[in-house]
Design an enzyme around this catalytic site. Sequence first.
Site, PDB file in Angstrom:
ATOM      1  N   GLY A 277       0.716  -1.181   0.100  1.00 37.43           N
ATOM      2  CA  GLY A 277      -0.070  -0.329  -0.054  1.00 37.43           C
ATOM      3  C   GLY A 277       0.936   1.172   0.086  1.00 37.43           C
TER       4      GLY A 277
ATOM      5  N   TYR B  98      -7.194   7.179  -0.176  1.00 36.12           N
ATOM      6  CA  TYR B  98      -6.816   6.080   0.773  1.00 36.12           C
ATOM      7  C   TYR B  98      -7.865   5.524   1.693  1.00 36.12           C
ATOM      8  CZ  TYR B  98      -3.916   3.404   4.403  1.00 36.12           C
ATOM      9  OH  TYR B  98      -3.397   2.461   5.077  1.00 36.12           O
TER      10      TYR B  98
ATOM     11  N   LYS C  97      -8.993   1.409   0.752  1.00 39.96           N
ATOM     12  CA  LYS C  97      -9.068   0.543   1.760  1.00 39.96           C
ATOM     13  C   LYS C  97     -10.510   0.154   2.300  1.00 39.96           C
ATOM     14  CE  LYS C  97      -4.653   0.315   2.586  1.00 39.96           C
ATOM     15  NZ  LYS C  97      -4.117  -1.191   2.554  1.00 39.96           N
TER      16      LYS C  97
END
Length: 241
Positions: free
Chosen positions: A84, A147, A151
């Site tokens: 990531g 992000y 996620k």
Amino acid sequence: MGRVALVTGGTRGIGAAISIALKDAGYTVAANYAGNDEAAAKFTEDTGIKTWKWSVADYDACKDGIAKVEAELGPIEVLVNNAGITRDAMFHRMTPEQWSEVINTNLSGVFNMTHPIWPGMRERKFGRVINISSVNGQKGQAGQANYSAAKAGDIGITRALAQEGARAGITVNAICPGYIGTEMVRAIDEKVLNERIIPQIPVGRLGEPEEIARAVVFLASDDAGFFSGSTLSPNGAQFFS
């Protein structure tokens, strides 16, 4: 030789702890990395775990890399999607490039890695897929629209694939770490860390990479065969879902 486990982003931080813990548990581990050759070489020297370099954002590179790992080590039975990146910015300042880079790595990377491995798992009637999401994919975070979206998507694909894999003996689970004491987090200004971040965590400390790794080892094990579609939240009581 134990079952083969592939860990993306597996040479640094949480990924390194996962790779080492799986090796210690008897797995044959392959660690993927994207760019830091020096860190990868030192990781192999220190641990004996072999590394392979490719970007999880590139589907063809993933397919080729997976084929090389399997040719050398055997069929991949455990996949840990840990790789990531962050490209933080408030949304009104976020560029399309910052959005795309994070989505391509943190979300599409899960597809790019899992898709080529999935048919073999189905054929063998066994597989473990463990996706490393984030507390910010559960609760959102200002300055991390890209992000948080990626996620959160990792949790969604986990739940969908858990249903598809169930009859084939494949479990798919997610882990959503809170603030973990990696090199990156510990590099944050001490004042910010102690006055703004740690006070958000009811247990009063950062998590340790090894705590996440132990959760991965459990989910990869035969003992976790009835866990699928689950989301584990090691975040020190910072957020409940």
